[in-house]
Write a protein that holds these residues in place. Structure first.
Motif, PDB file in Angstrom:
ATOM      1  N   PRO A  57       0.817  -1.211   0.000  1.00  0.00           N
ATOM      2  CA  PRO A  57       0.000   0.000   0.000  1.00  0.00           C
ATOM      3  C   PRO A  57       0.857   1.270   0.000  1.00  0.00           C
ATOM      4  O   PRO A  57       1.880   1.340   0.679  1.00  0.00           O
ATOM      5  CB  PRO A  57      -0.810  -0.103   1.290  1.00  0.00           C
ATOM      6  CG  PRO A  57      -0.008  -0.974   2.180  1.00  0.00           C
ATOM      7  CD  PRO A  57       0.790  -1.893   1.289  1.00  0.00           C
ATOM      8  N   TYR A  59      -0.026   5.373   0.514  1.00  0.00           N
ATOM      9  CA  TYR A  59      -1.217   6.049   1.021  1.00  0.00           C
ATOM     10  C   TYR A  59      -0.926   7.456   1.541  1.00  0.00           C
ATOM     11  O   TYR A  59       0.206   7.820   1.851  1.00  0.00           O
ATOM     12  CB  TYR A  59      -1.833   5.221   2.160  1.00  0.00           C
ATOM     13  CG  TYR A  59      -0.859   4.916   3.264  1.00  0.00           C
ATOM     14  CD1 TYR A  59      -0.658   5.811   4.315  1.00  0.00           C
ATOM     15  CD2 TYR A  59      -0.108   3.750   3.259  1.00  0.00           C
ATOM     16  CE1 TYR A  59       0.248   5.546   5.314  1.00  0.00           C
ATOM     17  CE2 TYR A  59       0.798   3.474   4.257  1.00  0.00           C
ATOM     18  CZ  TYR A  59       0.968   4.376   5.290  1.00  0.00           C
ATOM     19  OH  TYR A  59       1.881   4.117   6.275  1.00  0.00           O
ATOM     20  N   ASP A  61      -2.050   9.870   4.789  1.00  0.00           N
ATOM     21  CA  ASP A  61      -2.449   9.597   6.172  1.00  0.00           C
ATOM     22  C   ASP A  61      -2.927  10.883   6.829  1.00  0.00           C
ATOM     23  O   ASP A  61      -2.275  11.929   6.717  1.00  0.00           O
ATOM     24  CB  ASP A  61      -1.262   9.020   6.942  1.00  0.00           C
ATOM     25  CG  ASP A  61      -1.637   8.488   8.313  1.00  0.00           C
ATOM     26  OD1 ASP A  61      -2.839   8.410   8.635  1.00  0.00           O
ATOM     27  OD2 ASP A  61      -0.716   8.136   9.071  1.00  0.00           O
ATOM     28  N   LYS A  78      -5.929   6.092   6.731  1.00  0.00           N
ATOM     29  CA  LYS A  78      -4.978   5.925   5.627  1.00  0.00           C
ATOM     30  C   LYS A  78      -5.788   5.606   4.377  1.00  0.00           C
ATOM     31  O   LYS A  78      -6.644   4.720   4.395  1.00  0.00           O
ATOM     32  CB  LYS A  78      -3.986   4.802   5.930  1.00  0.00           C
ATOM     33  CG  LYS A  78      -3.048   5.134   7.076  1.00  0.00           C
ATOM     34  CD  LYS A  78      -2.219   3.945   7.458  1.00  0.00           C
ATOM     35  CE  LYS A  78      -1.195   4.264   8.514  1.00  0.00           C
ATOM     36  NZ  LYS A  78      -1.645   4.939   9.690  1.00  0.00           N
ATOM     37  N   LEU A  79      -5.494   6.311   3.284  1.00  0.00           N
ATOM     38  CA  LEU A  79      -6.256   6.171   2.046  1.00  0.00           C
ATOM     39  C   LEU A  79      -5.292   6.224   0.868  1.00  0.00           C
ATOM     40  O   LEU A  79      -4.469   7.133   0.790  1.00  0.00           O
ATOM     41  CB  LEU A  79      -7.268   7.317   1.944  1.00  0.00           C
ATOM     42  CG  LEU A  79      -8.235   7.315   0.791  1.00  0.00           C
ATOM     43  CD1 LEU A  79      -9.174   6.122   0.868  1.00  0.00           C
ATOM     44  CD2 LEU A  79      -9.050   8.596   0.816  1.00  0.00           C
ATOM     45  N   GLY A  80      -5.379   5.234  -0.019  1.00  0.00           N
ATOM     46  CA  GLY A  80      -4.465   5.233  -1.158  1.00  0.00           C
ATOM     47  C   GLY A  80      -4.673   4.056  -2.076  1.00  0.00           C
ATOM     48  O   GLY A  80      -5.797   3.614  -2.289  1.00  0.00           O
ATOM     49  N   TYR A 104      -6.943   1.108  -1.304  1.00  0.00           N
ATOM     50  CA  TYR A 104      -6.496   0.820   0.059  1.00  0.00           C
ATOM     51  C   TYR A 104      -7.137   1.810   1.026  1.00  0.00           C
ATOM     52  O   TYR A 104      -7.118   3.021   0.801  1.00  0.00           O
ATOM     53  CB  TYR A 104      -4.973   0.927   0.140  1.00  0.00           C
ATOM     54  CG  TYR A 104      -4.422   0.713   1.527  1.00  0.00           C
ATOM     55  CD1 TYR A 104      -4.373  -0.558   2.092  1.00  0.00           C
ATOM     56  CD2 TYR A 104      -3.944   1.776   2.282  1.00  0.00           C
ATOM     57  CE1 TYR A 104      -3.869  -0.765   3.360  1.00  0.00           C
ATOM     58  CE2 TYR A 104      -3.429   1.583   3.554  1.00  0.00           C
ATOM     59  CZ  TYR A 104      -3.403   0.306   4.083  1.00  0.00           C
ATOM     60  OH  TYR A 104      -2.900   0.114   5.342  1.00  0.00           O
TER      61      TYR A 104
END
Length: 163
Positions: A57, A59, A61, A78-80, A104
């Motif tokens: 991953p 990402y 944050d 957390k995004l990605g 993710y």
């Protein structure tokens, strides 16, 4: 996971990170897929079902600490994207993950416990979601298909150190 970024004030953190998630065969050593052996897939790729899948991953944050006390609750998101780290597809269920990227998402709720003026321990409950394109073979129609994705998810406890 490793995350690096900037703290704004004493409560808000923004950063970027990189990690490794590993999908193991089950506790009995059975393959990830219940199909026997390996099977052929489009584009000449071949996968062994007992293989361990590695997801990487990448990402953004966002973390917010509540309050100003010694022990502070926090929310972290957390995004990605997650990339399949294997050099070929990996079998799961009746199909397989391809060797491309997926979505993710990992939120965590927990508490930060300071151990010194610049170091703290985070303990929290976390959810991990990786969605990726999924392919499968329909034996009835003798045809390969793909769908919008499969969701690999887990719920766990996260321990981390921040400085």
């Amino acid at each position: 996971l490793t995350t690096h970024g900037v703290t704004f004030g004493s409560n808000l953190f923004l950063g970027v990170g990189l990690g490794v998630n590993i999908l193991y065969p089950d506790e009995n050593g059975n393959p990830i897929s219940h199909l026997d052996g390996g099977h052929y897939m489009p584009e000449g790729r071949y996968s062994y079902n007992k293989e361990t899948a590695v997801m990487v991953p990448v990402y953004f944050d966002l973390k917010y600490n509540f309050g100003n006390g010694a022990v502070r609750p926090f929310v972290d998101v957390k995004l990605g994207a997650a990339f399949l780290g294997n050099d070929h597809a990996v079998s799961i269920g009746d199909g397989w993950l391809d060797d491309r990227e997926g979505f993710y998402f990992s939120p965590t709720i927990g508490v930060n416990i300071p151990t010194s003026s610049r170091v703290g321990i985070n303990i929290g409950v976390t959810y991990n979601l990786i969605s990726q394109k999924y392919y499968y073979y329909d034996y009835y129609y003798d045809h390969y298909y793909s769908n919008d994705g499969i969701s690999l998810h887990s719920l766990g406890v996260k321990f981390s150190i921040e400085w």
